[in-house]
Write a protein that holds these residues in place. Sequence first.
Motif, PDB file in Angstrom:
ATOM      1  N   VAL A  82      51.122   5.934  48.305  1.00  0.00           N
ATOM      2  CA  VAL A  82      50.542   6.382  49.579  1.00  0.00           C
ATOM      3  C   VAL A  82      50.167   7.860  49.491  1.00  0.00           C
ATOM      4  O   VAL A  82      49.059   8.261  49.872  1.00  0.00           O
ATOM      5  CB  VAL A  82      51.516   6.118  50.747  1.00  0.00           C
ATOM      6  CG1 VAL A  82      51.058   6.818  52.014  1.00  0.00           C
ATOM      7  CG2 VAL A  82      51.670   4.626  50.990  1.00  0.00           C
ATOM      8  N   THR A  83      51.072   8.682  48.992  1.00  0.00           N
ATOM      9  CA  THR A  83      50.816  10.119  48.884  1.00  0.00           C
ATOM     10  C   THR A  83      49.619  10.392  47.991  1.00  0.00           C
ATOM     11  O   THR A  83      48.752  11.214  48.320  1.00  0.00           O
ATOM     12  CB  THR A  83      52.067  10.850  48.352  1.00  0.00           C
ATOM     13  OG1 THR A  83      53.129  10.656  49.295  1.00  0.00           O
ATOM     14  CG2 THR A  83      51.814  12.336  48.181  1.00  0.00           C
ATOM     15  N   ASN A  84      49.528   9.709  46.850  1.00  0.00           N
ATOM     16  CA  ASN A  84      48.388   9.915  45.951  1.00  0.00           C
ATOM     17  C   ASN A  84      47.079   9.545  46.621  1.00  0.00           C
ATOM     18  O   ASN A  84      46.091  10.277  46.505  1.00  0.00           O
ATOM     19  CB  ASN A  84      48.564   9.112  44.658  1.00  0.00           C
ATOM     20  CG  ASN A  84      49.567   9.728  43.722  1.00  0.00           C
ATOM     21  OD1 ASN A  84      49.852  10.918  43.792  1.00  0.00           O
ATOM     22  ND2 ASN A  84      50.132   8.924  42.852  1.00  0.00           N
ATOM     23  N   LEU A  85      47.034   8.430  47.317  1.00  0.00           N
ATOM     24  CA  LEU A  85      45.796   8.041  48.002  1.00  0.00           C
ATOM     25  C   LEU A  85      45.364   9.101  49.007  1.00  0.00           C
ATOM     26  O   LEU A  85      44.182   9.454  49.093  1.00  0.00           O
ATOM     27  CB  LEU A  85      45.959   6.682  48.684  1.00  0.00           C
ATOM     28  CG  LEU A  85      46.065   5.465  47.766  1.00  0.00           C
ATOM     29  CD1 LEU A  85      46.303   4.201  48.593  1.00  0.00           C
ATOM     30  CD2 LEU A  85      44.832   5.311  46.906  1.00  0.00           C
ATOM     31  N   ILE A  86      46.320   9.628  49.775  1.00  0.00           N
ATOM     32  CA  ILE A  86      46.000  10.672  50.758  1.00  0.00           C
ATOM     33  C   ILE A  86      45.499  11.926  50.046  1.00  0.00           C
ATOM     34  O   ILE A  86      44.470  12.503  50.426  1.00  0.00           O
ATOM     35  CB  ILE A  86      47.230  10.995  51.644  1.00  0.00           C
ATOM     36  CG1 ILE A  86      47.616   9.794  52.511  1.00  0.00           C
ATOM     37  CG2 ILE A  86      47.001  12.248  52.485  1.00  0.00           C
ATOM     38  CD1 ILE A  86      46.595   9.402  53.549  1.00  0.00           C
ATOM     39  N   GLU A  87      46.209  12.351  48.999  1.00  0.00           N
ATOM     40  CA  GLU A  87      45.810  13.569  48.282  1.00  0.00           C
ATOM     41  C   GLU A  87      44.464  13.410  47.582  1.00  0.00           C
ATOM     42  O   GLU A  87      43.753  14.389  47.397  1.00  0.00           O
ATOM     43  CB  GLU A  87      46.886  13.979  47.282  1.00  0.00           C
ATOM     44  CG  GLU A  87      48.110  14.561  47.951  1.00  0.00           C
ATOM     45  CD  GLU A  87      49.104  15.153  46.966  1.00  0.00           C
ATOM     46  OE1 GLU A  87      48.960  14.959  45.748  1.00  0.00           O
ATOM     47  OE2 GLU A  87      50.039  15.836  47.441  1.00  0.00           O
ATOM     48  N   GLY A  91      51.946  17.362  48.365  1.00  0.00           N
ATOM     49  CA  GLY A  91      52.436  18.528  47.646  1.00  0.00           C
ATOM     50  C   GLY A  91      51.870  19.835  48.173  1.00  0.00           C
ATOM     51  O   GLY A  91      50.929  19.864  48.978  1.00  0.00           O
ATOM     52  N   ASP A  92      52.450  20.926  47.702  1.00  0.00           N
ATOM     53  CA  ASP A  92      52.027  22.255  48.131  1.00  0.00           C
ATOM     54  C   ASP A  92      50.579  22.547  47.763  1.00  0.00           C
ATOM     55  O   ASP A  92      49.857  23.186  48.530  1.00  0.00           O
ATOM     56  CB  ASP A  92      52.934  23.332  47.526  1.00  0.00           C
ATOM     57  CG  ASP A  92      54.329  23.313  48.149  1.00  0.00           C
ATOM     58  OD1 ASP A  92      54.479  22.767  49.262  1.00  0.00           O
ATOM     59  OD2 ASP A  92      55.249  23.851  47.507  1.00  0.00           O
ATOM     60  N   ASP A  93      50.125  22.102  46.581  1.00  0.00           N
ATOM     61  CA  ASP A  93      48.734  22.323  46.185  1.00  0.00           C
ATOM     62  C   ASP A  93      47.779  21.689  47.192  1.00  0.00           C
ATOM     63  O   ASP A  93      46.779  22.291  47.578  1.00  0.00           O
ATOM     64  CB  ASP A  93      48.458  21.750  44.795  1.00  0.00           C
ATOM     65  CG  ASP A  93      49.125  22.541  43.692  1.00  0.00           C
ATOM     66  OD1 ASP A  93      49.541  23.697  43.956  1.00  0.00           O
ATOM     67  OD2 ASP A  93      49.239  22.014  42.572  1.00  0.00           O
ATOM     68  N   PHE A  94      48.085  20.465  47.607  1.00  0.00           N
ATOM     69  CA  PHE A  94      47.241  19.774  48.577  1.00  0.00           C
ATOM     70  C   PHE A  94      47.243  20.523  49.908  1.00  0.00           C
ATOM     71  O   PHE A  94      46.189  20.740  50.514  1.00  0.00           O
ATOM     72  CB  PHE A  94      47.732  18.339  48.774  1.00  0.00           C
ATOM     73  CG  PHE A  94      46.937  17.563  49.795  1.00  0.00           C
ATOM     74  CD1 PHE A  94      45.710  17.025  49.461  1.00  0.00           C
ATOM     75  CD2 PHE A  94      47.418  17.378  51.077  1.00  0.00           C
ATOM     76  CE1 PHE A  94      44.972  16.311  50.399  1.00  0.00           C
ATOM     77  CE2 PHE A  94      46.693  16.676  52.017  1.00  0.00           C
ATOM     78  CZ  PHE A  94      45.468  16.140  51.676  1.00  0.00           C
ATOM     79  N   LYS A  95      48.413  20.931  50.371  1.00  0.00           N
ATOM     80  CA  LYS A  95      48.516  21.663  51.638  1.00  0.00           C
ATOM     81  C   LYS A  95      47.708  22.953  51.582  1.00  0.00           C
ATOM     82  O   LYS A  95      46.958  23.280  52.513  1.00  0.00           O
ATOM     83  CB  LYS A  95      49.976  21.974  51.956  1.00  0.00           C
ATOM     84  CG  LYS A  95      50.810  20.758  52.288  1.00  0.00           C
ATOM     85  CD  LYS A  95      52.271  21.151  52.451  1.00  0.00           C
ATOM     86  CE  LYS A  95      53.160  19.944  52.574  1.00  0.00           C
ATOM     87  NZ  LYS A  95      54.584  20.310  52.602  1.00  0.00           N
ATOM     88  N   ILE A 127      44.438  23.994  53.895  1.00  0.00           N
ATOM     89  CA  ILE A 127      44.444  25.220  54.705  1.00  0.00           C
ATOM     90  C   ILE A 127      43.257  26.096  54.328  1.00  0.00           C
ATOM     91  O   ILE A 127      42.551  26.612  55.202  1.00  0.00           O
ATOM     92  CB  ILE A 127      45.775  25.986  54.541  1.00  0.00           C
ATOM     93  CG1 ILE A 127      46.901  25.207  55.219  1.00  0.00           C
ATOM     94  CG2 ILE A 127      45.682  27.392  55.107  1.00  0.00           C
ATOM     95  CD1 ILE A 127      48.286  25.730  54.926  1.00  0.00           C
ATOM     96  N   ASN A 128      43.005  26.260  53.032  1.00  0.00           N
ATOM     97  CA  ASN A 128      41.863  27.071  52.581  1.00  0.00           C
ATOM     98  C   ASN A 128      40.544  26.503  53.084  1.00  0.00           C
ATOM     99  O   ASN A 128      39.658  27.249  53.511  1.00  0.00           O
ATOM    100  CB  ASN A 128      41.850  27.176  51.057  1.00  0.00           C
ATOM    101  CG  ASN A 128      42.900  28.128  50.537  1.00  0.00           C
ATOM    102  OD1 ASN A 128      43.357  29.014  51.250  1.00  0.00           O
ATOM    103  ND2 ASN A 128      43.300  27.937  49.291  1.00  0.00           N
TER     104      ASN A 128
END
Length: 122
Positions: free
Chosen positions: A64-69, A96-100, A104-105
């Motif tokens: 699930v997380t991978n699909l979202i990212e 993950g932090d990279d995705f967040k 944000i950027n």
Amino acid sequence: MSGEAVIANQARPRFTADLSGPLWPTERGTRVSLRYIDLRFAQLRDEAGLPPELSVHVLRHTYVTNLIEWGYAEKFVQDQVGHAYASTTAIYTSVGDDFKNRMINQALSRIYGGPDAEHPRL
């Protein structure tokens, strides 16, 4: 030969040609139990020296997380895992932090301009 016949003859020659049956049937034609899958996974995990917190269900969270990212639509992800409510799917997601930071950027770039302003990923 039809696609169903090819699958029945090549992929599952010892089992019934009924493609609506179990995905991983036992030699008796029944479904492999969840208990067996959990026990076998734990055995392989331990042999590989992976942490005991890792379970088959954790792999579902990872999917699930991978699909979202990777940018798939939330409704698509919800349908993929068979959840009736988006709030259930949200429980499975821990990006993950990279995705967040990327999100944000991109949001700030749309507001204030910047290199991501022309091609937002949201």
